[in-house]
Design an enzyme around this catalytic site. Structure first.
Site, short mmCIF file in Angstrom:
data_model
loop_
_atom_site.label_atom_id
_atom_site.label_comp_id
_atom_site.label_asym_id
_atom_site.label_seq_id
_atom_site.Cartn_x
_atom_site.Cartn_y
_atom_site.Cartn_z
N ASP A 1 -87.54 4.63 -3.10
CA ASP A 1 -86.38 3.96 -3.46
C ASP A 1 -86.64 2.06 -3.21
OD1 ASP A 1 -83.69 3.18 -4.55
OD2 ASP A 1 -83.09 2.96 -2.37
N SER A 2 -85.95 1.65 -4.08
CA SER A 2 -86.14 -0.11 -3.61
C SER A 2 -85.67 -0.50 -2.45
CB SER A 2 -85.25 -0.86 -4.84
OG SER A 2 -83.82 -0.38 -4.53
N TYR B 1 -83.92 -4.31 -7.05
CA TYR B 1 -84.78 -4.02 -8.46
C TYR B 1 -83.99 -4.42 -9.54
CZ TYR B 1 -88.91 -1.51 -6.09
OH TYR B 1 -89.91 -1.31 -5.60
N GLY B 2 -82.84 -4.06 -9.50
CA GLY B 2 -81.90 -3.98 -10.64
C GLY B 2 -81.74 -5.29 -11.58
N CYS C 1 -83.91 6.64 -6.97
CA CYS C 1 -83.61 5.35 -7.43
C CYS C 1 -83.33 5.28 -8.97
CB CYS C 1 -84.75 4.46 -7.12
SG CYS C 1 -84.35 2.48 -7.71
N ASN C 2 -82.23 5.26 -9.54
CA ASN C 2 -82.03 5.15 -10.87
C ASN C 2 -82.76 4.11 -11.65
OD1 ASN C 2 -79.40 7.17 -11.30
ND2 ASN C 2 -79.36 6.23 -9.39
N THR C 3 -82.81 2.95 -11.03
CA THR C 3 -83.32 1.88 -11.55
C THR C 3 -84.83 2.22 -11.77
OG1 THR C 3 -81.84 0.43 -10.52
CG2 THR C 3 -83.59 -0.71 -11.31
N CYS D 1 -76.20 4.54 -8.78
CA CYS D 1 -77.12 3.86 -8.04
C CYS D 1 -77.16 4.42 -6.79
CB CYS D 1 -76.67 2.54 -7.96
SG CYS D 1 -77.69 1.66 -6.63
N HIS E 1 -77.46 3.62 -3.88
CA HIS E 1 -76.90 3.05 -2.48
C HIS E 1 -75.45 3.23 -2.68
CE1 HIS E 1 -80.68 0.59 -2.65
NE2 HIS E 1 -80.41 0.14 -1.37
N1 DGL Z 1 -80.87 2.47 -5.46
C1 DGL Z 1 -81.22 1.98 -6.51
C2 DGL Z 1 -80.95 2.51 -7.75
O1 DGL Z 1 -80.31 3.92 -7.63
C3 DGL Z 1 -81.30 0.36 -6.62
C4 DGL Z 1 -80.87 -0.75 -6.64
C5 DGL Z 1 -81.68 -2.03 -6.86
O2 DGL Z 1 -82.77 -2.04 -6.22
O3 DGL Z 1 -81.19 -2.72 -7.81
O4 DGL Z 1 -80.82 2.24 -8.80
#
Ligand code: DGL
Length: 260
Positions: free
Chosen positions: A11-12, A43-44, A74-76, A185, A187
């Site tokens: 994950d990020s 990351y997003g 991580c979805n992103t 997301c 998080h």
């Molecule tokens: N946990 C991440 C997700 O599911 C990310 C968030 C990010 O790094 O912006 O997208």
């Protein structure tokens, strides 16, 4: 207990631990290696190419350490890099994460559904395809939440500042009743308690951790990679931000009990 080939989680930052918790529940005998790239989070809001490259490095690092499968928790990173990573490593099962819109629509047909996620997740083709698939079956409202994952990265899971932030983001969408809120997301599941406080009792809050865990088990079964052990799996955390803080926070998120 002897350590076996781990399942690599990427994950990020620390959000993917919400997905790891789901996997541990379903597959408690597996060993896990979790790499969080908190140094480069979020990351997003970065350019696509950069997210792709960072994800490639993170996944490469997990594979170098013998990971038998990868979960992009991580979805992103999934929207940006899952397809290219599967091309690069066709022999490795790579399980991605996407906003759990399917169960939300199935459980609330014709309902009003908010999807909270990073700006990148909501901008990418993958989400557009999901939206296309379900847009006739419910009112789907994307809610980009720039700035929200940062609270979790700092271990802030409740409190006034966070409530104010969420109220501001969600207020425009909650004047009309909402049936479900999809946490797109990884998080955000750590914020269920504070979200419930702001959203009230009505909407169902849905995340994708259980679906990812089931998909992971299915892929490991198909490839005969399941660990025969039924309990006793271990988790090792690594983070690109050096120092003990992120590792300590990772451990506490793994065991965190939220009040919803
Ligand atoms: N946990 C991440 C997700 O599911 C990310 C968030 C990010 O790094 O912006 O997208």
């Amino acid at each position: 207990m002897e350590r076996t080939s781990p399942i690599g989680f990427f994950d990020s930052g620390l959000g993917g631990i919400s997905v790891l918790r789901g996997a541990l529940e379903l597959l408690p005998g597996e060993d896990y290696l979790y790499f969080g790239d908190s140094l480069h989070a979020p990351y997003g809001v970065r350019p696509l190419e950069e997210v792709r490259q960072l994800s490639r490095e993170g996944v490469g690092h997990l594979l170098e350490q013998g990971a038998k499968a990868i979960v992009l928790a991580c979805n992103t990173a999934t929207s940006a890099a899952a397809a290219s990573l599967r091309e690069e490593y066709p022999q490795v099962p790579i399980i991605g994460t996407e906003p759990a819109l399917k169960p939300a629509v199935e459980r609330h047909p014709g309902g009003r559904i908010l999807v909270m996620a990073t700006p990148m997740t909501l901008k990418e083709q993958k989400f557009f395809d999901l939206w296309e698939q379900f847009r006739d079956q419910a009112e789907i409202i994307p809610v980009p939440c720039r700035g929200l994952m940062e609270f979790v990265e700092q271990g802030i899971l409740r409190g006034e500042e966070l409530e104010r932030f969420l109220l501001e983001k969600l207020d425009p969408f909650t004047k009309v009743p909402v049936d479900a809120v999809v946490l797109g997301c990884t998080h955000y599941p750590f914020l269920r308690g504070v979200l419930r406080k702001i959203l009230g009792r009505r909407p169902e809050i849905i995340d994708g951790a259980e679906g990812v865990a089931r998909q992971l088990r299915r892929r490991l079964e198909e490839l005969d990679l399941l660990n025969p052990r039924e309990t006793g799996g271990q988790v090792i955390f690594e983070n690109s931000l050096e120092g003990p803080e992120m590792l300590e926070l990772s451990e506490s998120l793994l065991h965190y009990q939220d009040l919803e």
